[in-house]
Design a protein around this motif. Structure first.
Motif, short mmCIF file in Angstrom:
data_model
loop_
_atom_site.label_atom_id
_atom_site.label_comp_id
_atom_site.label_asym_id
_atom_site.label_seq_id
_atom_site.Cartn_x
_atom_site.Cartn_y
_atom_site.Cartn_z
N GLU A 95 0.78 -1.23 0.17
CA GLU A 95 -0.07 -0.07 -0.02
C GLU A 95 0.75 1.16 0.05
O GLU A 95 1.97 1.42 0.68
N THR A 145 -7.35 2.92 -5.46
CA THR A 145 -8.68 3.09 -4.79
C THR A 145 -8.76 4.50 -4.64
O THR A 145 -8.02 5.27 -3.96
N VAL A 148 -13.96 -4.90 -8.00
CA VAL A 148 -12.58 -5.04 -8.25
C VAL A 148 -12.12 -6.48 -8.52
O VAL A 148 -11.25 -6.66 -9.22
N SER A 176 -11.42 8.00 -3.77
CA SER A 176 -12.30 8.61 -2.92
C SER A 176 -12.39 10.00 -3.16
O SER A 176 -11.42 10.81 -3.02
N HIS A 193 -15.41 2.91 -6.51
CA HIS A 193 -16.79 2.76 -5.50
C HIS A 193 -17.22 3.99 -4.72
O HIS A 193 -17.99 4.18 -4.10
N ASP A 236 -10.12 1.66 -8.49
CA ASP A 236 -11.20 0.92 -7.78
C ASP A 236 -12.10 2.42 -7.55
O ASP A 236 -11.65 3.36 -6.98
#
Length: 125
Positions: free
Chosen positions: A4, A32, A119, A34, A64, A62
């Motif tokens: 990460e 990911t 994913v 956001s 979402h 990703d």
């Protein structure tokens, strides 16, 4: 084990912010996202999508937790798609929210950039 790396520590809850967390799964770069993707946050996404210096670079976004995306985001995705394709890799979008999916449908981006529901699906062949 997934690696990460936080690209931007901005708080996505604040209006106009975009947070990107980068991980890797089986040699695939997973970003990911956001927050919002617009002309104010585009550089954060553009930087995160820089073509990895690996053979056949593969990237999954990703999406979402993306609450908004304008034409700036669309243009960044198109540029990344072309760059990754030229390098022998690919870009896949995973779990875009309804509003983001609608924007992509209107513009037609989902016709040439692979969009998956999850994913997990984006990571599979």
């Amino acid at each position: 084990m997934a690696e990460e790396h936080r690209v931007d520590t901005g708080h996505a809850a604040q209006s106009g912010q975009l947070t990107v967390v980068a991980t890797a799964a089986d040699g695939i770069h997973v970003l990911t996202l956001s927050g919002e993707i617009d002309h104010h946050t585009g550089d954060t996404l553009r930087h995160a999508l820089a073509v990895p210096d690996t053979p056949d670079p593969r990237v999954v976004l990703d999406m979402h937790r993306v609450t908004f995306m304008d034409s700036s985001g669309i243009n960044i995705l198109i540029a990344a798609h072309h760059a990754l394709s030229r390098a022998g890799g690919w870009l896949r979008l995973a779990a875009p929210t309804h509003s983001v999916r609608r924007t992509m449908n209107i513009v037609g981006v989902d016709e040439f950039i692979d969009c998956r529901e999850t994913v997990r699906q984006a990571l599979s062949s």
